[in-house]
Design a protein around this motif. Sequence first.
Motif, mmCIF file in Angstrom:
data_model
loop_
_atom_site.group_PDB
_atom_site.id
_atom_site.type_symbol
_atom_site.label_atom_id
_atom_site.label_comp_id
_atom_site.label_asym_id
_atom_site.label_seq_id
_atom_site.Cartn_x
_atom_site.Cartn_y
_atom_site.Cartn_z
ATOM 1 N N ARG A 73 0.826 -1.208 0.000
ATOM 2 C CA ARG A 73 0.000 0.000 0.000
ATOM 3 C C ARG A 73 0.863 1.262 0.000
ATOM 4 O O ARG A 73 0.538 2.247 -0.667
ATOM 5 N N VAL A 74 1.975 1.228 0.733
ATOM 6 C CA VAL A 74 2.860 2.400 0.771
ATOM 7 C C VAL A 74 3.410 2.701 -0.625
ATOM 8 O O VAL A 74 3.531 3.867 -1.015
ATOM 9 N N THR A 75 3.730 1.664 -1.383
ATOM 10 C CA THR A 75 4.227 1.858 -2.745
ATOM 11 C C THR A 75 3.153 2.484 -3.622
ATOM 12 O O THR A 75 3.422 3.425 -4.385
ATOM 13 N N ALA A 76 1.934 1.973 -3.527
ATOM 14 C CA ALA A 76 0.837 2.522 -4.336
ATOM 15 C C ALA A 76 0.576 3.984 -3.978
ATOM 16 O O ALA A 76 0.399 4.836 -4.861
ATOM 17 N N ILE A 77 0.544 4.281 -2.684
ATOM 18 C CA ILE A 77 0.300 5.661 -2.257
ATOM 19 C C ILE A 77 1.429 6.568 -2.722
ATOM 20 O O ILE A 77 1.202 7.682 -3.219
ATOM 21 N N GLY A 78 2.679 6.102 -2.573
ATOM 22 C CA GLY A 78 3.817 6.908 -3.006
ATOM 23 C C GLY A 78 3.779 7.206 -4.495
ATOM 24 O O GLY A 78 4.043 8.340 -4.919
ATOM 25 N N LEU A 79 3.417 6.212 -5.291
ATOM 26 C CA LEU A 79 3.334 6.424 -6.738
ATOM 27 C C LEU A 79 2.181 7.353 -7.107
ATOM 28 O O LEU A 79 2.290 8.141 -8.045
ATOM 29 N N ALA A 80 1.069 7.245 -6.377
ATOM 30 C CA ALA A 80 -0.046 8.157 -6.620
ATOM 31 C C ALA A 80 0.359 9.595 -6.301
ATOM 32 O O ALA A 80 0.033 10.528 -7.049
ATOM 33 N N ILE A 81 1.096 9.769 -5.204
ATOM 34 C CA ILE A 81 1.584 11.101 -4.848
ATOM 35 C C ILE A 81 2.528 11.617 -5.930
ATOM 36 O O ILE A 81 2.482 12.799 -6.304
ATOM 37 N N TYR A 82 3.376 10.737 -6.449
ATOM 38 C CA TYR A 82 4.286 11.150 -7.519
ATOM 39 C C TYR A 82 3.510 11.603 -8.745
ATOM 40 O O TYR A 82 3.794 12.663 -9.318
ATOM 41 N N GLY A 83 2.539 10.788 -9.174
ATOM 42 C CA GLY A 83 1.754 11.157 -10.345
ATOM 43 C C GLY A 83 1.018 12.468 -10.167
ATOM 44 O O GLY A 83 1.005 13.322 -11.058
ATOM 45 N N LEU A 84 0.416 12.642 -8.994
ATOM 46 C CA LEU A 84 -0.299 13.889 -8.729
ATOM 47 C C LEU A 84 0.671 15.062 -8.625
ATOM 48 O O LEU A 84 0.350 16.182 -9.039
ATOM 49 N N GLY A 85 1.863 14.800 -8.081
ATOM 50 C CA GLY A 85 2.867 15.860 -7.993
ATOM 51 C C GLY A 85 3.326 16.326 -9.362
ATOM 52 O O GLY A 85 3.462 17.527 -9.612
ATOM 53 N N VAL A 86 3.559 15.367 -10.266
ATOM 54 C CA VAL A 86 3.953 15.723 -11.631
ATOM 55 C C VAL A 86 2.834 16.511 -12.315
ATOM 56 O O VAL A 86 3.084 17.512 -13.001
ATOM 57 N N THR A 87 1.594 16.072 -12.115
ATOM 58 C CA THR A 87 0.455 16.777 -12.707
ATOM 59 C C THR A 87 0.354 18.204 -12.194
ATOM 60 O O THR A 87 0.202 19.159 -12.978
ATOM 61 N N ALA A 88 0.430 18.359 -10.866
ATOM 62 C CA ALA A 88 0.324 19.697 -10.278
ATOM 63 C C ALA A 88 1.487 20.584 -10.712
ATOM 64 O O ALA A 88 1.299 21.776 -11.010
ATOM 65 N N ALA A 89 2.692 20.012 -10.776
ATOM 66 C CA ALA A 89 3.851 20.789 -11.216
ATOM 67 C C ALA A 89 3.683 21.250 -12.659
ATOM 68 O O ALA A 89 4.118 22.345 -13.034
ATOM 69 N N GLY A 90 3.027 20.421 -13.479
ATOM 70 C CA GLY A 90 2.780 20.800 -14.860
ATOM 71 C C GLY A 90 1.785 21.931 -15.002
ATOM 72 O O GLY A 90 1.784 22.654 -16.005
ATOM 73 N N MET A 91 0.949 22.076 -13.991
ATOM 74 C CA MET A 91 -0.057 23.150 -14.018
ATOM 75 C C MET A 91 0.510 24.488 -13.559
ATOM 76 O O MET A 91 -0.141 25.526 -13.718
ATOM 77 N N MET A 92 1.703 24.452 -12.936
ATOM 78 C CA MET A 92 2.328 25.668 -12.422
ATOM 79 C C MET A 92 3.715 25.796 -13.034
ATOM 80 O O MET A 92 4.583 24.960 -12.788
ATOM 81 N N THR A 93 3.929 26.824 -13.816
ATOM 82 C CA THR A 93 5.169 26.965 -14.572
ATOM 83 C C THR A 93 6.338 27.332 -13.675
ATOM 84 O O THR A 93 6.240 28.245 -12.847
ATOM 85 N N GLY A 118 4.999 27.017 -6.277
ATOM 86 C CA GLY A 118 4.075 25.882 -6.328
ATOM 87 C C GLY A 118 4.639 24.728 -7.132
ATOM 88 O O GLY A 118 4.494 23.560 -6.756
ATOM 89 N N HIS A 119 5.288 25.056 -8.248
ATOM 90 C CA HIS A 119 5.917 24.016 -9.072
ATOM 91 C C HIS A 119 6.980 23.273 -8.275
ATOM 92 O O HIS A 119 7.038 22.037 -8.295
ATOM 93 N N PHE A 120 7.814 24.018 -7.563
ATOM 94 C CA PHE A 120 8.880 23.400 -6.775
ATOM 95 C C PHE A 120 8.311 22.498 -5.677
ATOM 96 O O PHE A 120 8.779 21.362 -5.497
ATOM 97 N N LEU A 121 7.314 22.984 -4.963
ATOM 98 C CA LEU A 121 6.747 22.195 -3.864
ATOM 99 C C LEU A 121 6.052 20.945 -4.380
ATOM 100 O O LEU A 121 6.211 19.855 -3.812
ATOM 101 N N ALA A 122 5.281 21.091 -5.473
ATOM 102 C CA ALA A 122 4.594 19.924 -6.040
ATOM 103 C C ALA A 122 5.601 18.890 -6.519
ATOM 104 O O ALA A 122 5.430 17.683 -6.291
ATOM 105 N N GLY A 123 6.657 19.364 -7.175
ATOM 106 C CA GLY A 123 7.674 18.443 -7.648
ATOM 107 C C GLY A 123 8.391 17.745 -6.508
ATOM 108 O O GLY A 123 8.616 16.530 -6.547
ATOM 109 N N ALA A 124 8.739 18.499 -5.463
ATOM 110 C CA ALA A 124 9.455 17.924 -4.328
ATOM 111 C C ALA A 124 8.617 16.861 -3.631
ATOM 112 O O ALA A 124 9.115 15.777 -3.281
ATOM 113 N N ILE A 125 7.336 17.151 -3.433
ATOM 114 C CA ILE A 125 6.448 16.175 -2.795
ATOM 115 C C ILE A 125 6.322 14.927 -3.663
ATOM 116 O O ILE A 125 6.347 13.795 -3.175
ATOM 117 N N GLY A 126 6.213 15.139 -4.971
ATOM 118 C CA GLY A 126 6.129 14.005 -5.885
ATOM 119 C C GLY A 126 7.391 13.154 -5.860
ATOM 120 O O GLY A 126 7.319 11.922 -5.829
#
Length: 205
Positions: A73-93, A118-126
């Motif tokens: 479950r930790v792996t799945a959650i971590g990957l979901a956070i990564y995917g969402l982080g990449v998405t959010a980072a893409g929304m903020m230049t 915002g881009h930096f924080l989203a990327g770092a969390i991802g």
Amino acid sequence: MKNTLLLAGAIAGPLYVGIGTVEALVRDGFDIRIHPLSVLANGPGGWVHSAMMITTGLLTVLGVVGLRGSVPRVTAIGLAIYGLGVTAAGMMTADPVAGFPPGTPTTPPETISWHGLGHFLAGAIGFLGLIVAALALAWRLRRDGRPGWAAFSLITGVFYLAAFVGIGASGGQPALNIAFSVAVVLGWTWISLLMLRNRTAGTGS
């Protein structure tokens, strides 16, 4: 449906690395030794990079849905956070930096915009999500007696963590910038192979 979701997750990496590589080669003034890949979202054609990040991030999240029950479950959650982080980072230049796009001052910026922060924080969390995902899977696979994939996952997590810490403290040193680019490629490779591995297992082949 599960195999379709896993296939979606598997193609995210090749899309990210492939499009990013082409952009890095054809965009005037971009130097992978100096500039983070994310600054390609600036200037003419920058929308391509933003769209690529959003798309690959969402594809990763779809792949995670297909992974449910197949990884810790930790792996799945971590990957979901990564995917969402990449998405959010893409929304903020990311802010322009080090002379890119051409015409940007080469001196460090005096201020950081809200979208740059915002881009930096989203990327770092991802990135942290991906690191945790890889290390959690390494621990599980080692316990289950699968040393090959355990080692690959451990190397991915440790190298990504070291490169992430390094680039944060590097002050733009070329060797560390390149090391982080290698970590990004390694991380996406790990994700794609993980998705394909579970897709193959699901077919019974």
